[in-house]
Design an enzyme around this catalytic site. Structure first.
Site, PDB file in Angstrom:
ATOM      1  CG  HIS A  17       4.259  91.599  11.358  1.00 46.75           C
ATOM      2  ND1 HIS A  17       3.342  91.943  10.397  1.00 46.75           N
ATOM      3  CD2 HIS A  17       5.281  92.486  11.216  1.00 46.75           C
ATOM      4  CE1 HIS A  17       3.765  92.990   9.714  1.00 46.75           C
ATOM      5  NE2 HIS A  17       4.948  93.341  10.184  1.00 46.75           N
ATOM      6  CE  LYS A  41       5.089 104.240   6.346  1.00 46.06           C
ATOM      7  NZ  LYS A  41       5.445 103.174   7.302  1.00 46.06           N
ATOM      8  NE  ARG A  90      11.326  91.928   6.562  1.00 47.99           N
ATOM      9  CZ  ARG A  90      10.501  92.908   6.265  1.00 47.99           C
ATOM     10  NH1 ARG A  90       9.406  92.645   5.604  1.00 47.99           N
ATOM     11  NH2 ARG A  90      10.767  94.143   6.611  1.00 47.99           N
ATOM     12  CB  SER A 128       2.581  94.924   5.541  1.00 52.16           C
ATOM     13  OG  SER A 128       2.731  94.337   6.797  1.00 52.16           O
TER      14      SER A 128
HETATM   15  P1  ADP Z   1       7.541  99.227   9.831  1.00 55.83           P
HETATM   16  O1  ADP Z   1       6.680 100.083   8.959  1.00 55.83           O
HETATM   17  O2  ADP Z   1       7.954  99.873  11.118  1.00 55.83           O
HETATM   18  O3  ADP Z   1       8.682  98.489   9.156  1.00 55.83           O
HETATM   19  P2  ADP Z   1       6.182  96.725   9.755  1.00 55.83           P
HETATM   20  O4  ADP Z   1       4.824  96.436  10.243  1.00 55.83           O
HETATM   21  O5  ADP Z   1       6.424  96.605   8.299  1.00 55.83           O
HETATM   22  O6  ADP Z   1       6.529  98.142  10.323  1.00 55.83           O
HETATM   23  O7  ADP Z   1       7.247  95.804  10.497  1.00 55.83           O
HETATM   24  C1  ADP Z   1       7.383  95.748  11.883  1.00 55.83           C
HETATM   25  C2  ADP Z   1       8.521  94.802  12.258  1.00 55.83           C
HETATM   26  O8  ADP Z   1       8.225  93.496  11.791  1.00 55.83           O
HETATM   27  C3  ADP Z   1       9.870  95.154  11.654  1.00 55.83           C
HETATM   28  O9  ADP Z   1      10.871  94.905  12.618  1.00 55.83           O
HETATM   29  C4  ADP Z   1      10.014  94.201  10.510  1.00 55.83           C
HETATM   30  O10 ADP Z   1      11.386  93.892  10.257  1.00 55.83           O
HETATM   31  C5  ADP Z   1       9.308  92.980  11.045  1.00 55.83           C
HETATM   32  N1  ADP Z   1       8.802  92.159   9.946  1.00 55.83           N
HETATM   33  C6  ADP Z   1       8.027  92.565   8.923  1.00 55.83           C
HETATM   34  N2  ADP Z   1       7.758  91.541   8.082  1.00 55.83           N
HETATM   35  C7  ADP Z   1       8.402  90.458   8.589  1.00 55.83           C
HETATM   36  C8  ADP Z   1       8.554  89.101   8.156  1.00 55.83           C
HETATM   37  N3  ADP Z   1       8.016  88.670   7.037  1.00 55.83           N
HETATM   38  N4  ADP Z   1       9.302  88.271   8.931  1.00 55.83           N
HETATM   39  C9  ADP Z   1       9.861  88.733  10.060  1.00 55.83           C
HETATM   40  N5  ADP Z   1       9.770  89.993  10.500  1.00 55.83           N
HETATM   41  C10 ADP Z   1       9.060  90.857   9.794  1.00 55.83           C
END
Ligand code: ADP
Length: 159
Positions: A17, A41, A90, A128
């Site tokens: 992120h 959730k 990703r 995450s």
């Molecule tokens: P959600 O539950 O909406 O997917 P996340 O917090 O998991 O929320 O992800 C938010 C954004 O960050 C999404 O667009 C996701 O693709 C991006 N993201 C998550 N992990 C990574 C990563 N390792 N590298 C790049 N982008 C990421």
């Protein structure tokens, strides 16, 4: 004013992120990192805790704001005057999912564009939920979360 929203759970924020946000921030006048809250959730960390971490990580970037919202991302964008939604990609699985969400969002609010940033190759396998799994079993997560924060077990709300 070019305003973008980066919506997500950030439960917790990872270096994946962080990289997307740091690379995208210069494109906009304001980038709002918005923690989406979904009543269905279960989250490992409280919204307050996640907000605190996000604010700390980006305290060196003045055009970044941290907020939270409930409901549709496009409604939140409208409320905040944002014309762009930022998301990270990703894998092809991310692409397929994001394409349908992005195309539906465009139907709901035609003037809001979704912008995608490719993840860095070294972050492709990171998410995450892997970090949460490591935390659950007392694994070390330091290399997966931003340098500026330290996650401790006491901060976990839901194991
Ligand atoms: P959600 O539950 O909406 O997917 P996340 O917090 O998991 O929320 O992800 C938010 C954004 O960050 C999404 O667009 C996701 O693709 C991006 N993201 C998550 N992990 C990574 C990563 N390792 N590298 C790049 N982008 C990421």
């Amino acid at each position: 004013m070019k305003i973008a929203v980066f919506p997500g759970s950030f439960d917790p924020i990872t270096v994946g992120h962080e990289s997307i946000i740091r690379r995208a921030a210069p494109l906009f006048d304001r980038l709002i990192i918005a923690i989406g809250y979904n009543a269905e959730k279960r989250y490992m960390f409280t919204v307050e805790q996640r907000k605190k971490w996000l604010s700390k990580v980006f305290d060196d970037i003045p055009n970044i704001e941290v907020d939270s919202f409930e409901g549709l991302t496009v409604d939140y964008c409208k409320k905040r005057g944002a014309s762009y939604i930022l998301r990270g990609l990703r894998t092809s699985a991310d692409f397929e999912f994001e394409r349908s969400v992005g195309q539906v969002n465009k139907k709901l609010h035609d003037h809001i564009e979704t912008i995608f940033f490719l993840s860095e190759p070294q972050h492709t396998a990171l998410n995450s939920s892997i970090v949460r799994e490591l935390l659950r079993y007392k694994g070390n997560v330091d290399q997966f979360v931003p340098n500026k924060i330290k996650i401790t077990h006491e901060q976990i709300k839901n194991k």
